[in-house]
Write a protein that holds these residues in place. Structure first.
Motif, PDB file in Angstrom:
ATOM      1  N   PHE A  31       0.700  -1.640   0.313  1.00 35.10           N
ATOM      2  CA  PHE A  31      -0.012   0.247  -0.039  1.00 35.10           C
ATOM      3  C   PHE A  31       0.739   1.136   0.370  1.00 35.10           C
ATOM      4  N   GLU A  32       1.773   1.207  -0.953  1.00 28.01           N
ATOM      5  CA  GLU A  32       3.039   2.413  -0.864  1.00 28.01           C
ATOM      6  C   GLU A  32       3.438   2.902   0.210  1.00 28.01           C
ATOM      7  N   ARG A  33       3.665   2.178   1.422  1.00 29.99           N
ATOM      8  CA  ARG A  33       4.612   2.063   2.386  1.00 29.99           C
ATOM      9  C   ARG A  33       5.615   1.034   2.456  1.00 29.99           C
ATOM     10  N   TRP A  34       6.776   1.248   3.741  1.00 28.54           N
ATOM     11  CA  TRP A  34       7.407   0.573   4.109  1.00 28.54           C
ATOM     12  C   TRP A  34       6.808   0.018   5.754  1.00 28.54           C
ATOM     13  N   LEU A  35       7.075  -1.248   5.394  1.00 34.10           N
ATOM     14  CA  LEU A  35       6.466  -2.354   6.764  1.00 34.10           C
ATOM     15  C   LEU A  35       7.530  -3.183   7.720  1.00 34.10           C
ATOM     16  N   GLY A  36       7.951  -3.234   9.050  1.00 32.79           N
ATOM     17  CA  GLY A  36       8.424  -3.764   9.350  1.00 32.79           C
ATOM     18  C   GLY A  36       7.389  -5.044  10.476  1.00 32.79           C
ATOM     19  N   THR A  37       8.319  -5.750  10.893  1.00 33.06           N
ATOM     20  CA  THR A  37       7.330  -7.127  12.288  1.00 33.06           C
ATOM     21  C   THR A  37       8.101  -6.729  12.937  1.00 33.06           C
ATOM     22  N   VAL A  38       7.107  -7.185  13.630  1.00 36.95           N
ATOM     23  CA  VAL A  38       8.200  -7.299  15.514  1.00 36.95           C
ATOM     24  C   VAL A  38       7.742  -9.255  15.413  1.00 36.95           C
ATOM     25  N   LEU A  39       9.126 -10.068  15.729  1.00 37.59           N
ATOM     26  CA  LEU A  39       8.906 -11.366  16.308  1.00 37.59           C
ATOM     27  C   LEU A  39       8.839 -11.436  17.506  1.00 37.59           C
ATOM     28  N   MET A  40       8.244 -12.544  17.721  1.00 39.21           N
ATOM     29  CA  MET A  40       7.222 -13.156  18.557  1.00 39.21           C
ATOM     30  C   MET A  40       7.951 -14.574  19.479  1.00 39.21           C
ATOM     31  N   GLN A  41       7.705 -15.534  20.171  1.00 33.63           N
ATOM     32  CA  GLN A  41       8.716 -16.496  20.383  1.00 33.63           C
ATOM     33  C   GLN A  41       7.872 -17.291  22.065  1.00 33.63           C
ATOM     34  N   LYS A  42       7.592 -18.369  21.885  1.00 40.28           N
ATOM     35  CA  LYS A  42       6.599 -19.080  23.135  1.00 40.28           C
ATOM     36  C   LYS A  42       7.126 -20.531  22.969  1.00 40.28           C
ATOM     37  N   SER A  43       7.665 -20.926  24.471  1.00 41.12           N
ATOM     38  CA  SER A  43       7.894 -21.857  23.964  1.00 41.12           C
ATOM     39  C   SER A  43       6.458 -23.164  24.413  1.00 41.12           C
ATOM     40  N   LEU A  44       6.671 -23.747  24.135  1.00 44.39           N
ATOM     41  CA  LEU A  44       4.770 -24.445  24.235  1.00 44.39           C
ATOM     42  C   LEU A  44       5.325 -26.304  25.008  1.00 44.39           C
TER      43      LEU A  44
END
Length: 192
Positions: A178-191
């Motif tokens: 959509f004509e814009r830069w995006l980043g990500t958040v990485l999350m983790q959970k041990s099962l």
């Protein structure tokens, strides 16, 4: 003093409580996804493709792509569940996919939960998350990763935090939609 301690009652989360008088119940059941659910799953997902940045996909997924994905996840024994209304409507879905293709990653998965537009804000997301975690544990999976857009997905980040996911990193400007830069958040959970 002990009597006072017993008078304090725990309050269940809204989605686990009985509806208050005058509150209309949101009825559904959870079950394994079936091939005949895939047109509805595709419709739910493609809504987010076209209207949001919670997925970085820019092209709608075809029914054939969903059938291939379903067959692949089924072959691997990966959980793929749907929430179904009492009238048979698919309200949302949750699934896990392998985190990476290399064999050493075989116990680590990435989660995805998507709700139909009319099902948001009613507590269904957390119910699907708990079921997905429980089924992933039962399948012998050990780690769950969430890759969440850094803009426009604050509710998803909060829900993952509520389930014990911790932020393990961020990647900036890795997606362009959509004509814009995006980043990500990485999350983790041990099962465990």
């Amino acid at each position: 003093m002990l009597e006072e301690e017993y008078e304090t009652r725990r309050v269940l989360p809204r989605h686990l409580r009985k509806p208050e008088p005058g509150e209309s119940p949101f009825e559904y059941s959870l079950r394994d996804a079936r091939p005949q659910d895939l047109p509805d799953v595709r419709e739910i997902y493609n809504h987010y493709v076209a209207n949001s940045t919670v997925t970085f996909d820019e092209d709608a997924m075809t029914l054939k792509e969903w059938k291939d994905k379903f067959a692949y996840l089924h072959k691997l024994g990966m959980p793929f569940i749907v929430a179904e209304s009492s009238t048979g409507q698919i309200l949302g879905y949750a699934l896990v996919t392998p985190w990476k293709q290399k064999r050493a990653y075989r116990f680590t998965v990435e989660n995805s939960i998507y709700l139909g537009a009319a099902s948001t804000g009613k507590g269904l997301g957390p119910v699907l998350m708990q079921e997905l975690i429980d089924r992933s544990k039962a399948a012998g999976l050990k780690e769950m990763i969430a890759v969440i857009a850094d803009k426009g997905a604050e509710a998803s980040i909060k829900m993952h935090e509520n389930f014990g996911f911790t932020e393990i990193g961020r990647m900036g400007r890795v997606g362009y939609k959509f004509e814009r830069w995006l980043g990500t958040v990485l999350m983790q959970k041990s099962l465990k």
